[in-house]
Design an enzyme around this catalytic site. Structure first.
Site, mmCIF file in Angstrom:
data_model
loop_
_atom_site.group_PDB
_atom_site.id
_atom_site.type_symbol
_atom_site.label_atom_id
_atom_site.label_comp_id
_atom_site.label_asym_id
_atom_site.label_seq_id
_atom_site.Cartn_x
_atom_site.Cartn_y
_atom_site.Cartn_z
ATOM 1 N N ASN A 36 68.056 14.556 -5.717
ATOM 2 C CA ASN A 36 67.718 15.059 -7.062
ATOM 3 C C ASN A 36 66.777 14.109 -7.805
ATOM 4 O O ASN A 36 67.220 13.058 -8.286
ATOM 5 C CB ASN A 36 68.992 15.294 -7.859
ATOM 6 N N ASP A 49 75.848 26.371 -5.014
ATOM 7 C CA ASP A 49 75.956 24.947 -5.353
ATOM 8 C C ASP A 49 77.050 24.266 -4.534
ATOM 9 O O ASP A 49 78.227 24.592 -4.688
ATOM 10 C CB ASP A 49 76.327 24.779 -6.841
ATOM 11 N N ARG A 90 75.906 14.910 -7.636
ATOM 12 C CA ARG A 90 74.586 14.869 -7.013
ATOM 13 C C ARG A 90 74.097 13.431 -6.918
ATOM 14 O O ARG A 90 74.564 12.553 -7.625
ATOM 15 C CB ARG A 90 73.568 15.673 -7.841
ATOM 16 N N TYR A 128 63.816 28.636 -0.515
ATOM 17 C CA TYR A 128 63.045 27.431 -0.820
ATOM 18 C C TYR A 128 63.263 26.378 0.275
ATOM 19 O O TYR A 128 62.318 25.821 0.826
ATOM 20 C CB TYR A 128 63.469 26.894 -2.195
ATOM 21 N N TYR A 142 54.952 16.768 -11.613
ATOM 22 C CA TYR A 142 55.957 15.771 -12.017
ATOM 23 C C TYR A 142 56.040 14.616 -11.008
ATOM 24 O O TYR A 142 55.779 13.457 -11.348
ATOM 25 C CB TYR A 142 57.305 16.488 -12.185
ATOM 26 N N SER A 170 62.796 18.342 1.112
ATOM 27 C CA SER A 170 63.924 18.429 0.178
ATOM 28 C C SER A 170 65.257 18.356 0.911
ATOM 29 O O SER A 170 65.362 18.764 2.079
ATOM 30 C CB SER A 170 63.844 19.777 -0.541
ATOM 31 N N LYS A 200 60.641 24.601 3.317
ATOM 32 C CA LYS A 200 60.440 23.158 3.555
ATOM 33 C C LYS A 200 60.728 22.822 5.024
ATOM 34 O O LYS A 200 59.983 22.076 5.659
ATOM 35 C CB LYS A 200 61.345 22.339 2.627
HETATM 36 N N1 UFG Z 1 73.573 22.287 -13.563
HETATM 37 C C1 UFG Z 1 74.313 22.716 -14.650
HETATM 38 N N2 UFG Z 1 73.650 23.376 -15.633
HETATM 39 C C2 UFG Z 1 72.299 23.608 -15.602
HETATM 40 C C3 UFG Z 1 71.565 23.152 -14.491
HETATM 41 C C4 UFG Z 1 72.230 22.495 -13.489
HETATM 42 O O1 UFG Z 1 75.530 22.532 -14.723
HETATM 43 O O2 UFG Z 1 71.780 24.236 -16.539
HETATM 44 C C5 UFG Z 1 74.268 21.554 -12.495
HETATM 45 C C6 UFG Z 1 74.171 22.258 -11.148
HETATM 46 O O3 UFG Z 1 75.214 23.173 -11.004
HETATM 47 C C7 UFG Z 1 74.255 21.068 -10.196
HETATM 48 C C8 UFG Z 1 73.621 19.910 -10.967
HETATM 49 O O4 UFG Z 1 73.630 20.315 -12.333
HETATM 50 O O5 UFG Z 1 75.587 20.750 -9.975
HETATM 51 C C9 UFG Z 1 72.196 19.630 -10.544
HETATM 52 O O6 UFG Z 1 71.478 20.867 -10.585
HETATM 53 P P1 UFG Z 1 69.906 20.956 -10.395
HETATM 54 O O7 UFG Z 1 69.542 22.390 -10.537
HETATM 55 O O8 UFG Z 1 69.233 19.971 -11.271
HETATM 56 O O9 UFG Z 1 69.692 20.447 -8.933
HETATM 57 P P2 UFG Z 1 70.303 20.983 -7.565
HETATM 58 O O10 UFG Z 1 71.212 19.918 -7.051
HETATM 59 O O11 UFG Z 1 70.827 22.352 -7.652
HETATM 60 O O12 UFG Z 1 68.953 21.106 -6.771
HETATM 61 C C10 UFG Z 1 68.389 20.006 -6.165
HETATM 62 C C11 UFG Z 1 66.853 20.110 -6.174
HETATM 63 C C12 UFG Z 1 66.396 21.280 -5.349
HETATM 64 C C13 UFG Z 1 67.051 21.267 -4.004
HETATM 65 C C14 UFG Z 1 68.545 21.187 -4.148
HETATM 66 C C15 UFG Z 1 69.287 21.179 -2.846
HETATM 67 O O13 UFG Z 1 66.386 20.260 -7.486
HETATM 68 O O14 UFG Z 1 65.006 21.192 -5.177
HETATM 69 O O15 UFG Z 1 68.870 20.005 -4.872
HETATM 70 O O16 UFG Z 1 69.045 20.038 -2.170
HETATM 71 F F1 UFG Z 1 66.762 22.405 -3.353
#
Ligand code: UFG
Length: 320
Positions: free
Chosen positions: A169, A284, A220, A140, A12, A116, A144
């Site tokens: 993100n 989270d 985020r 993870y 990606y 990350s 990194k």
């Molecule tokens: N979320 C939902 N429902 C879902 C998926 C995500 O509500 O089905 C919410 C999560 O709780 C979060 C937000 O959407 O609040 C973003 O979630 P992501 O999983 O897309 O991303 P994250 O912020 O958890 O993760 C990102 C990167 C990771 C990194 C992390 C911490 O994708 O690689 O930030 O820095 F590790």
């Protein structure tokens, strides 16, 4: 022409980096095992080597004659890293060490590494700058951080130069439509929203509505992948000019809530999403936003995409 090997170049973010490098006149070779990367994302102007970073001989061969490496070949699902640490140790740690060692063996001295925001763990203050304590809360993020530390040591000990880019993100797709291979199986918010919008998934579950944020859902820092890609080109230029090795945050500094993402998506796609509000997902943080002042200062990097609707439109375009 400057030669760059992009490990994970069919993925990606990797495919967007390849496009940006080609656009800037680099000679690009992609090294990818196509485990999550997709053939459809390969550019005809770039050489393709199908290989695994765990195959040291093949990797070392691909490294011959390169001027720089961009390394984005990694596993990136936070939850999976906690359930299957061995897989992450193997791929992200041993694989990355193979890259660093193949570089040393073949006299390749410059690397841009895909790191990350996960290296920071729970935010102690916001926005997060690079001086923030490094305390990953998932395996993870630990992988990194560990590779960043290896690179720091290699840079002290050898003629070796690195830039670690700590993405917040990553979202969106190439606005010119050159990259058509949608990420499959991603557990991140926007891909899941796209699955719900197209019926590949029945509904979207929102994790937590009781956070101390403006609407109760997590905030985020969503950064467009084309802006991320540009930073890799700038980082290579910086290193090739003799710039110092370092780690840099890449984000917009702007925070967006999950509910805001949903509302913006509904506006872009012109229909309501099926949403279920469920409990918090463990690990989270309520808010994660970046200070990218250092990337601006060192690389002159400024993200161009600041409008979340525009970012979502580039993602939705892939579904048309
Ligand atoms: N979320 C939902 N429902 C879902 C998926 C995500 O509500 O089905 C919410 C999560 O709780 C979060 C937000 O959407 O609040 C973003 O979630 P992501 O999983 O897309 O991303 P994250 O912020 O958890 O993760 C990102 C990167 C990771 C990194 C992390 C911490 O994708 O690689 O930030 O820095 F590790």
């Amino acid at each position: 022409m400057v030669k760059v090997l992009v490990a994970g170049g069919a993925g990606y973010i990797g495919s967007h980096v390849v496009k940006a490098l080609l656009k800037n006149g680099y000679e690009v070779s992609v090294y990818d095992n196509l485990s999550t990367g997709r053939e459809i994302n390969l550019f005809s102007q770039a050489k393709f080597i199908k290989g695994d970073i765990l195959d040291f001989e093949k990797l070392s061969d691909a490294m011959k004659g390169q001027d720089a490496v961009v390394h984005l070949a990694a596993k990136k699902a936070v939850g999976e890293s906690m359930e299957n640490p061995a897989l992450y140790a193997q791929n992200n740690m041993i694989g990355s060490l193979n890259i660093l060692n193949a570089m040393l063996k073949n006299n390749v001295r410059h690397i841009v590494f895909s790191s990350s925001a996960a290296v920071y763990g729970m935010p102690e203050y916001l926005p997060i700058d690079e001086k923030h304590p490094l305390k990953p809360i998932n395996f993870y993020g630990y992988t990194k951080l560990d590779i960043e530390r290896y690179m720091e040591w290699y840079a002290k000990l050898k003629d070796f130069h690195y830039m670690a880019l700590r993405y917040f993100n990553a979202v969106g797709y190439d606005a010119e439509g050159s990259i058509r291979g949608r990420e499959i199986g991603s557990q991140n918010l926007l891909p899941i929203i796209m699955d719900a919008a197209t019926g590949r998934r029945e509904k979207l579950c929102v994790f937590g509505t009781d956070y101390d944020t403006r609407d109760g859902t997590c905030v985020r820092d969503y950064i467009h992948v084309t802006d991320l890609a540009k930073a890799h080109v700038l980082a290579i230029e910086h290193l090739l000019k003799g710039g110092v090795s370092d780690s840099l945050n890449l984000g917009t500094g702007q925070g967006t809530t999950v509910k805001e993402i949903i509302a913006a998506t509904e506006k872009v796609i012109g229909k309501k999403l099926k949403v279920e509000y469920v409990g918090r997902r463990s690990g989270d943080p309520a808010v994660l936003t970046a200070s990218s002042a250092k990337a601006k200062e060192m690389l002159g990097w400024v993200p161009k995409y600041t409008n979340i609707e525009e970012i979502i439109r580039t993602t939705w375009a892939l579904e048309q």
